[in-house]
Enzyme design. Structure first.
Site, PDB file in Angstrom:
ATOM      1  N   GLY A  12      -2.925  -3.755  26.900  1.00 43.52           N
ATOM      2  CA  GLY A  12      -1.468  -3.838  26.868  1.00 43.52           C
ATOM      3  C   GLY A  12      -0.883  -5.231  26.753  1.00 43.52           C
ATOM      4  O   GLY A  12       0.281  -5.434  27.107  1.00 43.52           O
ATOM      5  N   SER A  13      -1.653  -6.192  26.247  1.00 45.61           N
ATOM      6  CA  SER A  13      -1.062  -7.533  26.109  1.00 45.61           C
ATOM      7  C   SER A  13       0.063  -7.522  25.070  1.00 45.61           C
ATOM      8  O   SER A  13       1.085  -8.193  25.251  1.00 45.61           O
ATOM      9  CB  SER A  13      -2.126  -8.568  25.733  1.00 45.61           C
ATOM     10  OG  SER A  13      -2.636  -8.308  24.451  1.00 45.61           O
ATOM     11  N   ASN A  14      -0.098  -6.729  24.019  1.00 44.11           N
ATOM     12  CA  ASN A  14       0.988  -6.623  23.027  1.00 44.11           C
ATOM     13  C   ASN A  14       2.193  -5.900  23.620  1.00 44.11           C
ATOM     14  O   ASN A  14       3.328  -6.331  23.423  1.00 44.11           O
ATOM     15  CB  ASN A  14       0.495  -5.885  21.773  1.00 44.11           C
ATOM     16  CG  ASN A  14      -0.261  -6.807  20.842  1.00 44.11           C
ATOM     17  OD1 ASN A  14       0.332  -7.595  20.108  1.00 44.11           O
ATOM     18  ND2 ASN A  14      -1.585  -6.739  20.885  1.00 44.11           N
ATOM     19  N   ILE A  87      -1.605  10.457  15.975  1.00 41.01           N
ATOM     20  CA  ILE A  87      -0.261  10.995  16.232  1.00 41.01           C
ATOM     21  C   ILE A  87      -0.107  12.319  15.471  1.00 41.01           C
ATOM     22  O   ILE A  87      -0.361  12.378  14.271  1.00 41.01           O
ATOM     23  CB  ILE A  87       0.812   9.973  15.773  1.00 41.01           C
ATOM     24  CG1 ILE A  87       0.707   8.667  16.582  1.00 41.01           C
ATOM     25  CG2 ILE A  87       2.219  10.551  15.878  1.00 41.01           C
ATOM     26  CD1 ILE A  87       1.024   8.795  18.051  1.00 41.01           C
ATOM     27  N   ASN A 101       2.528   0.850  13.740  1.00 44.38           N
ATOM     28  CA  ASN A 101       1.279   0.477  14.407  1.00 44.38           C
ATOM     29  C   ASN A 101       0.919  -0.944  13.988  1.00 44.38           C
ATOM     30  O   ASN A 101       1.312  -1.409  12.918  1.00 44.38           O
ATOM     31  CB  ASN A 101       0.176   1.452  13.965  1.00 44.38           C
ATOM     32  CG  ASN A 101      -1.162   1.133  14.606  1.00 44.38           C
ATOM     33  OD1 ASN A 101      -1.255   0.885  15.811  1.00 44.38           O
ATOM     34  ND2 ASN A 101      -2.219   1.123  13.808  1.00 44.38           N
ATOM     35  N   HIS A 103      -2.501  -3.279  13.320  1.00 43.43           N
ATOM     36  CA  HIS A 103      -3.956  -3.220  13.161  1.00 43.43           C
ATOM     37  C   HIS A 103      -4.481  -4.648  13.012  1.00 43.43           C
ATOM     38  O   HIS A 103      -3.913  -5.439  12.241  1.00 43.43           O
ATOM     39  CB  HIS A 103      -4.322  -2.382  11.928  1.00 43.43           C
ATOM     40  CG  HIS A 103      -5.791  -2.174  11.815  1.00 43.43           C
ATOM     41  ND1 HIS A 103      -6.472  -1.232  12.551  1.00 43.43           N
ATOM     42  CD2 HIS A 103      -6.736  -2.830  11.093  1.00 43.43           C
ATOM     43  CE1 HIS A 103      -7.755  -1.301  12.273  1.00 43.43           C
ATOM     44  NE2 HIS A 103      -7.948  -2.268  11.392  1.00 43.43           N
TER      45      HIS A 103
HETATM   46  C1  GRF Z   1      -4.694  -5.137  19.326  1.00 46.97           C
HETATM   47  O1  GRF Z   1      -5.702  -5.891  18.758  1.00 46.97           O
HETATM   48  C2  GRF Z   1      -3.992  -4.322  18.271  1.00 46.97           C
HETATM   49  O2  GRF Z   1      -3.985  -4.928  17.026  1.00 46.97           O
HETATM   50  C3  GRF Z   1      -4.823  -3.085  18.210  1.00 46.97           C
HETATM   51  O3  GRF Z   1      -5.244  -2.860  19.530  1.00 46.97           O
HETATM   52  C4  GRF Z   1      -5.262  -4.086  20.254  1.00 46.97           C
HETATM   53  C5  GRF Z   1      -4.462  -3.897  21.500  1.00 46.97           C
HETATM   54  O4  GRF Z   1      -4.582  -4.997  22.360  1.00 46.97           O
HETATM   55  N1  GRF Z   1      -4.136  -1.992  17.579  1.00 46.97           N
HETATM   56  P1  GRF Z   1      -3.708  -5.055  23.683  1.00 46.97           P
HETATM   57  O5  GRF Z   1      -4.000  -3.769  24.441  1.00 46.97           O
HETATM   58  O6  GRF Z   1      -2.279  -5.135  23.263  1.00 46.97           O
HETATM   59  O7  GRF Z   1      -4.141  -6.250  24.453  1.00 46.97           O
END
Ligand code: GRF
Length: 189
Positions: A12-14, A87, A101, A103
């Site tokens: 969940g860092s993003n 989904i 999404n 990627h």
């Molecule tokens: C990221 O590398 C994103 O591109 C992919 O999954 C990963 C999620 O990383 N779809 P985080 O959980 O947000 O740290």
């Protein structure tokens, strides 16, 4: 006010980065974080920022319960950030061009089933790619095949190890994902 739900299965860092980015916005808010994994780190990260979370199983995703919940919450836009389940069609049709999404490669390179996390960067390494990057795309019924919205690239020195590649790509994710979401939500419908 545009309301975002983030779907994530792991770290969940993003998700946290997106939550923080919109925290002071009056126009766009992350209102919910949803996960299929009850022990996902993303749930703790979200709670830290007082964002509501909900956990569901694959069955609830596919039988419309999750869609009902999204409608009840009046979610306008769905962001997949490390979400590992497909989904279902009912969600894709209801939220047409409103599910995106990220990627961690330059699609169509190194996408598809099983291509997530370090697997992607190992492939980049094995293929001796001289560049990699991120792809932000709309979600449709096939993994990683929806229309591309945005790509950002970074160059790679020969033999850069997968972990290092992952770090470089992660920087791009944190830098661009929130901005692209903001741009999309600010576009006139
Ligand atoms: C990221 O590398 C994103 O591109 C992919 O999954 C990963 C999620 O990383 N779809 P985080 O959980 O947000 O740290």
């Amino acid at each position: 006010m545009k309301k975002i739900a983030i779907f994530a299965s792991g770290n969940g860092s993003n998700a946290e980065n997106i939550i923080k980015y919109f925290q002071s916005s009056e126009q766009i808010k992350v209102i919910s974080v949803a996960s299929n994994n009850p022990s996902a780190q993303v749930l703790l990260r979200s709670k830290k920022h007082s964002i509501d979370t909900f956990v569901f199983n694959k069955n609830e995703l596919n039988n419309g319960i999750v869609l009902k919940k999204l409608k009840k919450l009046e979610v306008d836009f769905i962001v997949l950030a490390g979400f590992l389940i497909k989904i279902p069609l009912n969600m894709i049709t209801t939220y047409k061009n409103k599910i995106i999404n990220i990627h961690p490669s330059l699609l169509p390179l190194h996408g598809g089933k099983g291509m997530f996390g370090i697997n992607v960067h190992k492939k980049v390494f094995e293929s001796k790619d001289t560049e990699t990057g991120i792809t932000i795309h709309f979600v449709n019924q096939s993994y990683d095949k929806g229309a591309v919205i945005f790509q950002a690239k970074c160059g790679l020195r020969p033999n850069t190890p997968p972990k290092q590649i992952q770090k470089k790509v992660h920087k791009l994710e944190l830098k661009f994902f929130p901005i692209i979401i903001e741009n999309l939500l600010n576009e006139p419908n």
